[in-house]
Design a protein around this motif. Structure first.
Motif, PDB file in Angstrom:
ATOM      1  N   ALA A   1       0.860   6.651  -6.807  1.00 34.21           N
ATOM      2  CA  ALA A   1      -0.304   7.496  -7.107  1.00 34.21           C
ATOM      3  C   ALA A   1       0.044   8.971  -6.943  1.00 34.21           C
ATOM      4  O   ALA A   1      -0.374   9.811  -7.753  1.00 34.21           O
ATOM      5  N   GLU A   2       0.805   9.304  -5.906  1.00 36.18           N
ATOM      6  CA  GLU A   2       1.205  10.698  -5.708  1.00 36.18           C
ATOM      7  C   GLU A   2       2.060  11.186  -6.866  1.00 36.18           C
ATOM      8  O   GLU A   2       1.901  12.310  -7.341  1.00 36.18           O
ATOM      9  N   GLU A   3       2.962  10.335  -7.329  1.00 38.71           N
ATOM     10  CA  GLU A   3       3.818  10.722  -8.456  1.00 38.71           C
ATOM     11  C   GLU A   3       2.986  10.938  -9.733  1.00 38.71           C
ATOM     12  O   GLU A   3       3.190  11.913 -10.458  1.00 38.71           O
TER      13      GLU A   3
ATOM     14  N   LEU B   1       0.830  -1.206   0.000  1.00 33.80           N
ATOM     15  CA  LEU B   1       0.000   0.000   0.000  1.00 33.80           C
ATOM     16  C   LEU B   1       0.866   1.258   0.000  1.00 33.80           C
ATOM     17  O   LEU B   1       0.539   2.241  -0.643  1.00 33.80           O
ATOM     18  N   GLY B   2       1.921   1.245   0.696  1.00 34.81           N
ATOM     19  CA  GLY B   2       2.817   2.396   0.704  1.00 34.81           C
ATOM     20  C   GLY B   2       3.390   2.638  -0.683  1.00 34.81           C
ATOM     21  O   GLY B   2       3.527   3.775  -1.134  1.00 34.81           O
TER      22      GLY B   2
END
Length: 198
Positions: A42-44, A35-36
């Motif tokens: 996803a942030e990137e 998940l991390g």
């Protein structure tokens, strides 16, 4: 889910019964490492393609709404076509239209008959008046005199008395504006010209 376990020390016992120390193993937290990684990815992606994704999402929403409206219109057209193609329904509508047309025609015919009857009565009255005028002229009487005598009879029968008009002045040819009234009384218009005064 995110519980941590304390470090566990494992003790190994020989055949002789001596204790040997085994290396200490440290267990990390049981949290999901996948998940991390997904969050970081996803942030990137959002940082790099955020505006593009937002625009694409809005376009998809608008397209879905457009297609749903178009489908609703097609469904309504289909239902109207199905009802329009129903022969029994078409026959019923035509019969209702014919019945309403018949009613309107009957009303129109009745009104036309009434109008014709009124016109006949008016023509008959006019014809009678013309005959009366012709007969009175043959006898040498004036039709207006006959009508005025009938009007006087009607007014006297109703109880209303008309005042008699004073025709003394009219009979003598008196006209106050013409100056015919007498030697001492005559009327003259005023003098025209510039007014004196200031």
């Amino acid at each position: 889910m995110g519980t941590q376990m304390d470090d566990v020390q494992i003790i190994d016992v020989n055949e002789d019964g001596e204790e040997e120390e085994a290396p200490v193993m440290h267990r990390s937290s049981l949290g999901n490492q996948d998940l991390g990684f997904i969050r970081q990815t996803a942030e990137e992606i959002l940082a790099e393609y955020g505006w593009h994704l937002l625009f694409l999402t809005v376009c998809i929403i608008v397209l879905i709404q457009y297609l749903s409206k178009k489908r609703a219109i097609q469904v309504s057209k289909r239902s109207s076509n199905e009802t329009a193609q129903d022969p029994a329904l078409i026959v019923r509508r035509q019969e209702a239209l014919e019945a309403s047309r018949r009613r309107l025609q009957e009303d129109l015919d009745a009104k036309a008959a009434e109008y014709k009857e009124k016109q006949k009565k008016l023509e008959e009255e006019k014809r009678k008046q013309k005959i009366e005028i012709w007969e009175s002229m043959q006898e040498g009487k004036s039709y207006k005199a006959k009508n005025s005598s009938q009007a006087e009879e009607a007014s006297s029968s109703s109880g209303v008395l008309k005042p008699k008009s004073d025709n003394k002045l009219r009979g003598s040819g008196y006209n106050p504006l013409a100056g015919d009234g007498g030697a001492s009384v005559s009327w003259r218009p005023g003098r025209r010209g510039p007014t004196s005064g200031g």
